[in-house]
Design an enzyme around this catalytic site. Sequence first.
Site, PDB file in Angstrom:
ATOM      1  N   HIS A  82       0.813  -1.224   0.000  1.00 14.26           N
ATOM      2  CA  HIS A  82       0.000   0.000   0.000  1.00 14.26           C
ATOM      3  C   HIS A  82       0.842   1.267   0.000  1.00 14.26           C
ATOM      4  O   HIS A  82       0.458   2.269  -0.593  1.00 14.26           O
ATOM      5  CB  HIS A  82      -0.946   0.002   1.203  1.00 14.26           C
ATOM      6  CG  HIS A  82      -0.263   0.027   2.526  1.00 14.26           C
ATOM      7  ND1 HIS A  82       0.444  -1.052   3.026  1.00 14.26           N
ATOM      8  CD2 HIS A  82      -0.176   0.994   3.470  1.00 14.26           C
ATOM      9  CE1 HIS A  82       0.937  -0.749   4.205  1.00 14.26           C
ATOM     10  NE2 HIS A  82       0.579   0.482   4.506  1.00 14.26           N
ATOM     11  N   ASP A  83       2.008   1.247   0.646  1.00 12.16           N
ATOM     12  CA  ASP A  83       2.836   2.447   0.748  1.00 12.16           C
ATOM     13  C   ASP A  83       4.127   2.366  -0.052  1.00 12.16           C
ATOM     14  O   ASP A  83       5.073   3.098   0.226  1.00 12.16           O
ATOM     15  CB  ASP A  83       3.186   2.717   2.220  1.00 12.16           C
ATOM     16  CG  ASP A  83       2.098   3.488   2.959  1.00 12.16           C
ATOM     17  OD1 ASP A  83       1.246   4.108   2.292  1.00 12.16           O
ATOM     18  OD2 ASP A  83       2.103   3.482   4.199  1.00 12.16           O
ATOM     19  N   LYS A  86       6.086   5.437  -1.231  1.00 12.69           N
ATOM     20  CA  LYS A  86       6.915   6.282  -0.349  1.00 12.69           C
ATOM     21  C   LYS A  86       8.384   6.247  -0.745  1.00 12.69           C
ATOM     22  O   LYS A  86       9.163   7.104  -0.309  1.00 12.69           O
ATOM     23  CB  LYS A  86       6.745   5.850   1.108  1.00 12.69           C
ATOM     24  CG  LYS A  86       5.410   6.267   1.698  1.00 12.69           C
ATOM     25  CD  LYS A  86       5.299   5.892   3.164  1.00 12.69           C
ATOM     26  CE  LYS A  86       3.996   6.392   3.771  1.00 12.69           C
ATOM     27  NZ  LYS A  86       3.845   6.008   5.186  1.00 12.69           N
ATOM     28  N   HIS A 137      -6.006   3.906  -0.870  1.00 13.53           N
ATOM     29  CA  HIS A 137      -6.156   3.629   0.563  1.00 13.53           C
ATOM     30  C   HIS A 137      -6.195   4.893   1.425  1.00 13.53           C
ATOM     31  O   HIS A 137      -6.452   4.800   2.624  1.00 13.53           O
ATOM     32  CB  HIS A 137      -5.069   2.668   1.065  1.00 13.53           C
ATOM     33  CG  HIS A 137      -3.695   3.258   1.150  1.00 13.53           C
ATOM     34  ND1 HIS A 137      -2.918   3.510   0.033  1.00 13.53           N
ATOM     35  CD2 HIS A 137      -2.954   3.643   2.217  1.00 13.53           C
ATOM     36  CE1 HIS A 137      -1.758   4.011   0.414  1.00 13.53           C
ATOM     37  NE2 HIS A 137      -1.752   4.100   1.743  1.00 13.53           N
ATOM     38  N   HIS A 138      -5.963   6.067   0.824  1.00 14.52           N
ATOM     39  CA  HIS A 138      -6.120   7.331   1.560  1.00 14.52           C
ATOM     40  C   HIS A 138      -7.371   8.105   1.132  1.00 14.52           C
ATOM     41  O   HIS A 138      -7.559   9.245   1.561  1.00 14.52           O
ATOM     42  CB  HIS A 138      -4.879   8.213   1.407  1.00 14.52           C
ATOM     43  CG  HIS A 138      -3.737   7.786   2.288  1.00 14.52           C
ATOM     44  ND1 HIS A 138      -3.789   7.887   3.660  1.00 14.52           N
ATOM     45  CD2 HIS A 138      -2.531   7.246   1.984  1.00 14.52           C
ATOM     46  CE1 HIS A 138      -2.644   7.440   4.174  1.00 14.52           C
ATOM     47  NE2 HIS A 138      -1.875   7.038   3.181  1.00 14.52           N
TER      48      HIS A 138
END
Length: 224
Positions: A82-83, A86, A137-138
């Site tokens: 999901h991240d 980054k 997801h945000h």
Amino acid sequence: HRARLADPSRLSVTLELLAQSNSRLRQAQEEIIRRLSIASEVRDEETGAHIHRMSAYSTILADEVGLEPERVELVRVASPLHDVGKIGVPDSILRKPGKHTPEEFELMKQHTIFGYRTLRDTGFPLLDIAATIAWTHHERWDGSGYPRGLSGEQIPIEGRIVAIADVYDALTTKRVYKPAFSVEKSCEILREGKGRHFDPVLLDCFFRRFDEVRHVQALFPDAD
């Protein structure tokens, strides 16, 4: 030649070899995803335990809401990415202990887009779902999230699932910008976000299986 093809014992061996090959391929895919996940979490000073918890929380929730088993399995494997976006965020922003400026926060929000662009258009269902999760997801149920301001069921269910799992894990663990909150306080914050931040049906599902969530926390604690 036809006789050999029709031999049940030879056919059984061939099918078994094919099954083993598919199993090894799936294991390789999972290991690649795990290592990509670790790379993104290390830059954010999070832990390998976070990856395991995220995957387990998302799996519990996907199962409880009634997704078919194959889709639950895809969520299990894909959710740790999901991240992954980054990786494209500067350390000065990613590891900043204080509050971000509006300009810094805009750059931080780009990780959803970086992740989506990294994972999209592969033609593989696993990575397609990972791309969707990274991108959505945000987002928030009421449309106040990012990067596209989607609302309600415009947000793919995989993104709505991981939103709950990710926020719960962030609340209950120490991060560079905050201490760990108690389980009680974290649950209170989640309930306050019902119908605003979170899909209300999914949040109810999460709390119906909360004993399992707590079991996952006990299995995968962060190192001191």
